[in-house]
Design a protein around this motif. Structure first.
Motif, PDB file in Angstrom:
ATOM      1  N   PHE A  54       1.373  -0.825   0.059  1.00  0.00           N
ATOM      2  CA  PHE A  54       0.089   0.363   0.274  1.00  0.00           C
ATOM      3  C   PHE A  54       1.044   1.030   0.236  1.00  0.00           C
ATOM      4  O   PHE A  54       1.568   1.462   0.628  1.00  0.00           O
ATOM      5  CB  PHE A  54      -1.117   0.632   1.122  1.00  0.00           C
TER       6      PHE A  54
ATOM      7  N   ASP B 103       0.692   5.008   0.463  1.00  0.00           N
ATOM      8  CA  ASP B 103      -0.253   6.292   1.173  1.00  0.00           C
ATOM      9  C   ASP B 103      -0.641   7.775   1.449  1.00  0.00           C
ATOM     10  O   ASP B 103       0.305   7.912   2.485  1.00  0.00           O
ATOM     11  CB  ASP B 103      -1.271   5.968   2.382  1.00  0.00           C
ATOM     12  N   TYR B 104      -1.315   8.507   1.145  1.00  0.00           N
ATOM     13  CA  TYR B 104      -0.430  10.190   0.832  1.00  0.00           C
ATOM     14  C   TYR B 104      -1.526  10.754   0.987  1.00  0.00           C
ATOM     15  O   TYR B 104      -2.556  10.809   0.667  1.00  0.00           O
ATOM     16  CB  TYR B 104      -0.119  10.226  -0.105  1.00  0.00           C
ATOM     17  N   THR B 105      -1.254  11.791   2.391  1.00  0.00           N
ATOM     18  CA  THR B 105      -1.836  12.018   2.986  1.00  0.00           C
ATOM     19  C   THR B 105      -2.358  13.572   3.204  1.00  0.00           C
ATOM     20  O   THR B 105      -0.030  13.697   3.980  1.00  0.00           O
ATOM     21  CB  THR B 105      -2.678  11.597   4.495  1.00  0.00           C
TER      22      THR B 105
ATOM     23  N   ASP C 161      -7.160  11.964   1.297  1.00  0.00           N
ATOM     24  CA  ASP C 161      -6.301  10.869   1.096  1.00  0.00           C
ATOM     25  C   ASP C 161      -6.865  10.142  -0.204  1.00  0.00           C
ATOM     26  O   ASP C 161      -7.438  10.171   0.209  1.00  0.00           O
ATOM     27  CB  ASP C 161      -6.816  10.354   2.481  1.00  0.00           C
TER      28      ASP C 161
ATOM     29  N   LEU D  68      -4.879   6.368  -1.410  1.00  0.00           N
ATOM     30  CA  LEU D  68      -4.219   5.379  -1.056  1.00  0.00           C
ATOM     31  C   LEU D  68      -4.576   4.221  -2.315  1.00  0.00           C
ATOM     32  O   LEU D  68      -5.155   4.151  -3.231  1.00  0.00           O
ATOM     33  CB  LEU D  68      -5.331   4.336  -0.360  1.00  0.00           C
TER      34      LEU D  68
ATOM     35  N   ASN E 195      -6.581   5.125  11.599  1.00  0.00           N
ATOM     36  CA  ASN E 195      -5.023   5.231  11.300  1.00  0.00           C
ATOM     37  C   ASN E 195      -5.018   6.033  13.083  1.00  0.00           C
ATOM     38  O   ASN E 195      -5.203   6.787  13.139  1.00  0.00           O
ATOM     39  CB  ASN E 195      -4.098   5.970  11.237  1.00  0.00           C
TER      40      ASN E 195
ATOM     41  N   ASN F  32      -2.931   0.022  13.359  1.00  0.00           N
ATOM     42  CA  ASN F  32      -3.992   0.777  11.172  1.00  0.00           C
ATOM     43  C   ASN F  32      -5.065  -0.296  11.048  1.00  0.00           C
ATOM     44  O   ASN F  32      -4.625  -1.912  10.781  1.00  0.00           O
ATOM     45  CB  ASN F  32      -2.948   0.767  10.692  1.00  0.00           C
TER      46      ASN F  32
ATOM     47  N   TYR G 199      -8.214  -1.185   8.217  1.00  0.00           N
ATOM     48  CA  TYR G 199      -8.054  -0.637   6.750  1.00  0.00           C
ATOM     49  C   TYR G 199      -9.485  -1.776   6.611  1.00  0.00           C
ATOM     50  O   TYR G 199      -8.792  -3.198   6.561  1.00  0.00           O
ATOM     51  CB  TYR G 199      -7.352  -0.375   6.068  1.00  0.00           C
TER      52      TYR G 199
END
Length: 276
Positions: A100, A102-104, A126, A128, A215, A236, A238
């Motif tokens: 994965f 993930d950018y937030t 966010d 993903l 998270n 975390n 999901y």
């Protein structure tokens, strides 16, 4: 069309947030980079590929850039997380590989502030991108994950001293509340989607009714010269249930890393100052 409008609205939120960040960057007070490595346990259920639960080892790399406004009331935060796990089923014959990215981008505003305690809340667009791969499947060996969400974000900071050493405890929480995501129907192959063109009902609205994701990160920061050592724990979770496909990825990680100010200011002076 409703789903595409939701995606467009979230993308606009991301763009506006990044524009606001750029306008404030010249007047900002503190920019902090943090790099954390994580190792832990992973539990994976992906019913598109298999009805069984898989467990194994999880590896994680987190990079974050925090930027405070000049008055210290607002924090902009970029987070990039890389996550990989390999897990086996009860018979040790099947093997999952999960990856994965993930950018937030978080916008946090201070709502409580004392000499020792800060509380911040805000919103965080966010993105993903991920994949779950099963080495025993022939027709459908993998499932892709593409989600775009708007998250609730919060942070609690508590400062104290131990033998004249300033220590900072931080708790970070992110929880998606609204978004859109890609998912095939149960039993629908990717050949049908991309080769035969059967693309109806592959973009779905995501909210708390079909996505339950958290998270949670708890860290402790100890200054060492101009930098800080950071230790922590990450939980975390999901979970999604879309088109009768259940996905559950649960990770527990121990974290260790380093944190420092881009301007090379002393982290010790920052933590023991009037504002931290």
């Amino acid at each position: 069309m409703t789903y595409y409008r939701i995606c467009l609205a979230i993308l606009l939120t991301v763009c506006l947030s990044r524009t606001s960040y750029s306008q404030e960057s010249e007047n900002g007070k503190l920019q902090t980079r943090t790099l954390l490595f994580g190792l832990g346990q992973s539990s994976v259920i992906e019913t598109y590929l298999s009805p069984y639960k898989y467990t194994g080892i999880n590896y994680r790399l987190d990079f974050s850039l925090d930027k405070d406004s000049k008055d210290g009331l607002v924090t902009w935060q970029h987070d990039i997380n890389l996550d990989y796990a390999h897990a086996s089923n009860y018979s040790d014959r099947g093997l999952y590989h999960t990856a994965f990215l993930d950018y937030t981008f978080s916008y946090l505003r201070k709502v409580v502030s004392t000499d020792k305690f800060h509380a911040k809340i805000g919103l965080a667009p966010d993105f993903l991108l991920g994949v779950v791969y099963n080495n025993r499947n022939d027709n459908n060996p993998a499932e892709a994950k593409v989600n775009l969400n708007l998250d609730f974000a919060g942070r609690l900071d508590y400062r104290f001293r131990w033998k004249q050493t300033p220590i900072l405890l931080s708790y970070d929480l992110r929880m998606p509340v609204l978004g859109a995501g890609f998912s095939p129907d149960y039993g629908q192959s990717y050949y049908e989607i991309f080769e035969l063109g059967n693309r109806s009902n592959i973009v779905h609205l995501l909210s708390l009714h079909n996505q339950w994701t958290f998270n949670n990160k708890l860290t402790m920061e100890l200054p060492v010269g101009k930098y800080s050592l950071k230790f922590g724990y990450l939980f975390n979770l999901y979970q999604t249930r879309i088109s009768n496909i259940e996905t559950s990825v649960m990770n527990h990680n121990l974290l260790i890393g380093i944190s420092g100010d881009i301007l090379h200011l002393s982290r010790k002076k920052h933590l023991q100052g009037k504002s931290f």
